[in-house]
Design a protein around this motif. Structure first.
Motif, mmCIF file in Angstrom:
data_model
loop_
_atom_site.group_PDB
_atom_site.id
_atom_site.type_symbol
_atom_site.label_atom_id
_atom_site.label_comp_id
_atom_site.label_asym_id
_atom_site.label_seq_id
_atom_site.Cartn_x
_atom_site.Cartn_y
_atom_site.Cartn_z
ATOM 1 N N ALA A 101 0.869 -1.373 0.073
ATOM 2 C CA ALA A 101 -0.179 0.024 0.070
ATOM 3 C C ALA A 101 0.822 1.202 0.100
ATOM 4 C CB ALA A 101 -0.922 -0.027 1.202
ATOM 5 N N SER A 102 2.008 1.068 0.182
ATOM 6 C CA SER A 102 3.009 2.339 0.327
ATOM 7 C C SER A 102 3.313 3.182 -1.016
ATOM 8 C CB SER A 102 4.014 2.075 1.072
ATOM 9 O OG SER A 102 4.845 0.968 0.223
ATOM 10 N N SER A 103 3.051 2.419 -2.165
ATOM 11 C CA SER A 103 3.414 3.018 -3.473
ATOM 12 C C SER A 103 2.706 2.238 -4.444
ATOM 13 C CB SER A 103 4.968 3.010 -3.743
ATOM 14 O OG SER A 103 5.487 1.790 -3.793
ATOM 15 N N GLY A 104 2.863 2.879 -5.752
ATOM 16 C CA GLY A 104 2.437 2.280 -6.974
ATOM 17 C C GLY A 104 0.859 1.795 -7.002
ATOM 18 N N ILE A 105 0.649 0.872 -7.626
ATOM 19 C CA ILE A 105 -0.870 0.372 -7.900
ATOM 20 C C ILE A 105 -1.608 0.399 -6.331
ATOM 21 C CG2 ILE A 105 -2.074 -1.444 -8.520
ATOM 22 C CD1 ILE A 105 0.395 -2.318 -10.566
ATOM 23 N N GLY A 106 -0.818 -0.495 -5.529
ATOM 24 C CA GLY A 106 -1.270 -0.592 -4.231
ATOM 25 C C GLY A 106 -1.728 0.833 -3.473
ATOM 26 N N ALA A 111 2.356 -2.512 4.356
ATOM 27 C CA ALA A 111 3.668 -2.381 3.568
ATOM 28 C C ALA A 111 4.801 -2.240 4.942
ATOM 29 C CB ALA A 111 3.798 -1.286 2.630
ATOM 30 N N ARG A 112 5.931 -2.003 4.472
ATOM 31 C CA ARG A 112 6.936 -1.877 5.393
ATOM 32 C C ARG A 112 7.196 -0.596 5.874
ATOM 33 N NH1 ARG A 112 11.128 -5.325 1.931
ATOM 34 N NH2 ARG A 112 10.093 -4.002 0.489
ATOM 35 N N ARG A 113 6.837 0.179 4.778
ATOM 36 C CA ARG A 113 7.305 1.678 5.223
ATOM 37 C C ARG A 113 6.195 2.420 5.788
ATOM 38 N NH1 ARG A 113 9.255 3.269 -0.916
ATOM 39 N NH2 ARG A 113 7.784 1.604 -1.272
ATOM 40 N N ARG A 114 6.340 2.605 7.110
ATOM 41 C CA ARG A 114 5.122 3.040 8.171
ATOM 42 C C ARG A 114 4.894 4.491 7.852
ATOM 43 N NH1 ARG A 114 4.222 0.884 13.278
ATOM 44 N NH2 ARG A 114 6.086 -0.458 13.018
ATOM 45 N N GLY A 160 4.442 -3.650 8.338
ATOM 46 C CA GLY A 160 5.246 -5.064 8.382
ATOM 47 C C GLY A 160 5.604 -5.672 7.143
ATOM 48 N N ASP A 161 6.393 -6.730 7.251
ATOM 49 C CA ASP A 161 6.966 -7.555 6.182
ATOM 50 C C ASP A 161 6.011 -8.666 5.948
ATOM 51 O OD1 ASP A 161 8.242 -9.331 4.311
ATOM 52 O OD2 ASP A 161 10.241 -8.474 4.972
ATOM 53 N N ILE A 162 5.406 -8.640 4.965
ATOM 54 C CA ILE A 162 4.262 -9.835 4.623
ATOM 55 C C ILE A 162 4.874 -11.091 4.709
ATOM 56 C CG2 ILE A 162 2.431 -8.548 3.567
ATOM 57 C CD1 ILE A 162 3.735 -9.931 0.690
ATOM 58 N N ASN A 202 -3.855 -9.000 -3.002
ATOM 59 C CA ASN A 202 -2.621 -9.542 -2.697
ATOM 60 C C ASN A 202 -1.749 -8.605 -3.976
ATOM 61 O OD1 ASN A 202 -2.524 -11.205 -0.623
ATOM 62 N ND2 ASN A 202 -3.678 -12.791 -1.883
ATOM 63 N N ASN A 203 -1.258 -7.640 -3.450
ATOM 64 C CA ASN A 203 -0.604 -6.574 -4.562
ATOM 65 C C ASN A 203 0.980 -6.559 -4.115
ATOM 66 O OD1 ASN A 203 -0.495 -4.358 -6.560
ATOM 67 N ND2 ASN A 203 0.307 -3.373 -4.367
ATOM 68 N N ALA A 204 1.646 -6.578 -3.005
ATOM 69 C CA ALA A 204 2.891 -6.527 -2.674
ATOM 70 C C ALA A 204 3.616 -7.444 -3.629
ATOM 71 C CB ALA A 204 2.894 -6.549 -1.188
ATOM 72 N N GLU A 231 12.920 -15.558 -12.234
ATOM 73 C CA GLU A 231 12.481 -15.877 -10.686
ATOM 74 C C GLU A 231 11.248 -15.075 -10.763
ATOM 75 O OE1 GLU A 231 15.336 -14.430 -11.444
ATOM 76 O OE2 GLU A 231 17.183 -15.481 -10.453
ATOM 77 N N TYR A 232 11.146 -13.883 -11.445
ATOM 78 C CA TYR A 232 9.861 -13.060 -11.354
ATOM 79 C C TYR A 232 8.418 -13.767 -12.155
ATOM 80 C CZ TYR A 232 6.649 -9.213 -11.828
ATOM 81 O OH TYR A 232 5.341 -8.437 -11.616
ATOM 82 N N CYS A 233 9.104 -14.209 -13.304
ATOM 83 C CA CYS A 233 7.927 -15.054 -13.845
ATOM 84 C C CYS A 233 7.706 -16.127 -13.316
ATOM 85 C CB CYS A 233 8.705 -15.455 -15.491
ATOM 86 S SG CYS A 233 8.876 -13.942 -16.497
ATOM 87 N N SER A 252 7.118 -16.725 -10.230
ATOM 88 C CA SER A 252 6.601 -16.309 -8.804
ATOM 89 C C SER A 252 4.961 -15.872 -9.453
ATOM 90 C CB SER A 252 7.152 -15.169 -8.265
ATOM 91 O OG SER A 252 7.041 -13.931 -9.047
ATOM 92 N N LYS A 253 5.029 -15.600 -10.771
ATOM 93 C CA LYS A 253 3.759 -14.950 -11.175
ATOM 94 C C LYS A 253 3.191 -16.087 -11.891
ATOM 95 C CE LYS A 253 3.912 -10.424 -9.747
ATOM 96 N NZ LYS A 253 3.161 -10.066 -8.757
ATOM 97 N N PHE A 254 3.866 -16.915 -12.797
ATOM 98 C CA PHE A 254 3.021 -18.245 -13.177
ATOM 99 C C PHE A 254 2.617 -19.120 -11.856
ATOM 100 C CE2 PHE A 254 3.561 -19.638 -17.454
ATOM 101 C CZ PHE A 254 4.158 -18.579 -18.092
ATOM 102 N N THR A 266 3.849 -3.394 -18.087
ATOM 103 C CA THR A 266 5.173 -2.474 -17.437
ATOM 104 C C THR A 266 4.070 -1.189 -16.812
ATOM 105 O OG1 THR A 266 6.596 -3.236 -19.002
ATOM 106 C CG2 THR A 266 7.148 -1.119 -17.728
ATOM 107 N N THR A 267 4.407 -1.006 -15.426
ATOM 108 C CA THR A 267 3.730 0.248 -14.735
ATOM 109 C C THR A 267 4.894 0.932 -14.421
ATOM 110 O OG1 THR A 267 2.042 -1.488 -14.228
ATOM 111 C CG2 THR A 267 2.032 0.680 -12.997
ATOM 112 N N ASP A 268 4.527 2.355 -14.382
ATOM 113 C CA ASP A 268 5.318 3.302 -14.178
ATOM 114 C C ASP A 268 5.407 3.795 -12.611
ATOM 115 O OD1 ASP A 268 7.274 5.226 -14.295
ATOM 116 O OD2 ASP A 268 6.197 6.592 -15.347
ATOM 117 N N SER A 269 5.785 2.614 -11.808
ATOM 118 C CA SER A 269 5.955 2.803 -10.235
ATOM 119 C C SER A 269 7.470 2.963 -9.845
ATOM 120 C CB SER A 269 5.069 1.674 -9.692
ATOM 121 O OG SER A 269 5.704 0.391 -10.087
ATOM 122 N N GLU A 270 7.475 2.665 -8.834
ATOM 123 C CA GLU A 270 8.819 2.408 -7.905
ATOM 124 C C GLU A 270 9.363 1.115 -8.065
ATOM 125 O OE1 GLU A 270 8.534 3.861 -3.805
ATOM 126 O OE2 GLU A 270 7.392 5.405 -4.475
#
Ligand SMILES: NC(=O)c1ccc[n+]([C@@H]2O[C@H](COP(=O)([O-])OP(=O)(O)OC[C@H]3O[C@@H](n4cnc5c(N)ncnc54)[C@H](OP(=O)(O)O)[C@@H]3O)[C@@H](O)[C@H]2O)c1
Length: 277
Positions: free
Chosen positions: A34-39, A57-60, A80-82, A108-110, A173-175, A177-179, A206-210
């Motif tokens: 929830a701390s940035s981007g889409i979330g 999110a982790r960034r309080r 916190g860290d999920i 589940n966005n993080a 690794e990313y693919c 995890s998303k598969f 592709t999304t223009d986030s952090e």
């Protein structure tokens, strides 16, 4: 079979036509990342439409900013860290306390990314990407299910990627995890249908986030080029529409759809195009 039975069968309301919508007003919702981007955009949209959002999110300090801009009580930050089981328990406890145990929406966005050849990467990279992008959301969902089952129109929204439909080099690794998220979502959707819980798989391009500033175990020389990025706000609006309509899945952007459908029609051609020289 008599004519009247056939007529009654043919004119019955089709299930997909009278699908129940999720009403955000008064809904109890959880959004991870929830701390940035889409979330962050999803939290703002949901709270603006009357939902109570447990924002994770982790960034309080980022979550605190989000809370301050929303109507009082509509954003409940959980910092916190999920990947920590204790954090996951407290997310569900906080959400369950809002309206007598019922939760209407879990997003589940993080997520984190990594770029670079698999052979050169450390085992820690695979482990971290899978922990954040797959194991943590799966385990958070497991403990949320009994609360979602108490909602009249529950949704589990999994923010995946077009790379969960077609894999590309240097993001193995990313693919993976998303598969994993894609396969798990399809299975869960079928399992949870009798309990009235929808699973909505959202696959942005592709999304223009952090996101690309927060890559894990990735050298500074590893970059990713893409044309036609969407803004996080645009992705969140499309995701929100799919969630409220309780759709099964949505692939965002023309480029994303082209990648996914070209691969479904002609996988050998896509394999040839994507092969490293
Ligand atoms: N950006 C893209 O090009 C793109 C494309 C397709 C799909 N997606 C997917 O969209 C989702 C959102 O990404 P985004 O583009 O909005 O990226 P983002 O701006 O980097 O947001 C990622 C969010 O995840 C949180 N997060 C990361 N690790 C976490 C952890 N261990 N525990 C709790 N929170 C954690 C971050 O917050 P903290 O750092 O404060 O914890 C941040 O709020 C991800 O699942 C991503 O895979 C992104």
């Amino acid at each position: 079979m008599s004519m009247s039975v056939i007529c009654r069968w043919a004119t019955r309301p089709a299930k997909w036509l009278d699908r129940v919508r999720l009403n955000p007003d008064g809904a109890v919702t959880i959004v991870t990342g929830a701390s940035s981007g889409i979330g962050r955009c999803l939290c703002e949209m949901l709270s603006d439409r009357g939902a109570t959002v447990v924002a994770v999110a982790r960034r309080r300090e980022r979550l605190e900013e989000l809370r301050q801009r929303a109507t009082v009580g509509k954003i409940i930050p959980v910092a916190g860290d999920i990947t920590d089981g204790g954090v996951r328990e407290s997310i569900i406890d906080v959400a369950a306390n809002v309206r007598g145990g019922a939760v209407d929406l879990l997003v589940n966005n993080a997520g984190v990314g990594a770029i670079g050849p698999f052979a050169d990467a450390s085992p820690a990279r695979l482990r971290e990407v899978m922990e954040v992008n797959f194991f943590a959301p799966a385990e958070l969902t497991r403990i949320a299910i009994k609360h979602l089952a108490r909602s009249p129109a529950a949704v589990i929204a999994n923010i995946s990627s077009v790379l969960g439909h077609r894999a590309v080099p240097n993001k193995s690794e990313y693919c993976a995890s998303k598969f994993a998220m894609h396969g798990w979502s399809d299975s869960l959707r079928a399992e949870l249908a009798p309990r009235g819980i929808q699973v909505t798989l959202v696959s942005p391009s592709t999304t223009d986030s952090e996101f690309f500033d927060a890559l894990v175990h990735t050298g500074a020389d590893q970059t990713s080029s893409s044309i036609g990025s969407w803004t996080p706000d645009r992705v969140a609006r499309a995701a929100m529409a799919a969630i409220l309509a309780r759709r099964s899945e949505v692939i965002l952007s023309l480029g994303g759809k082209a990648l996914v459908y070209a691969d479904r029609i002609a996988p050998p051609i896509m394999n040839a195009i994507l092969k490293q020289k």
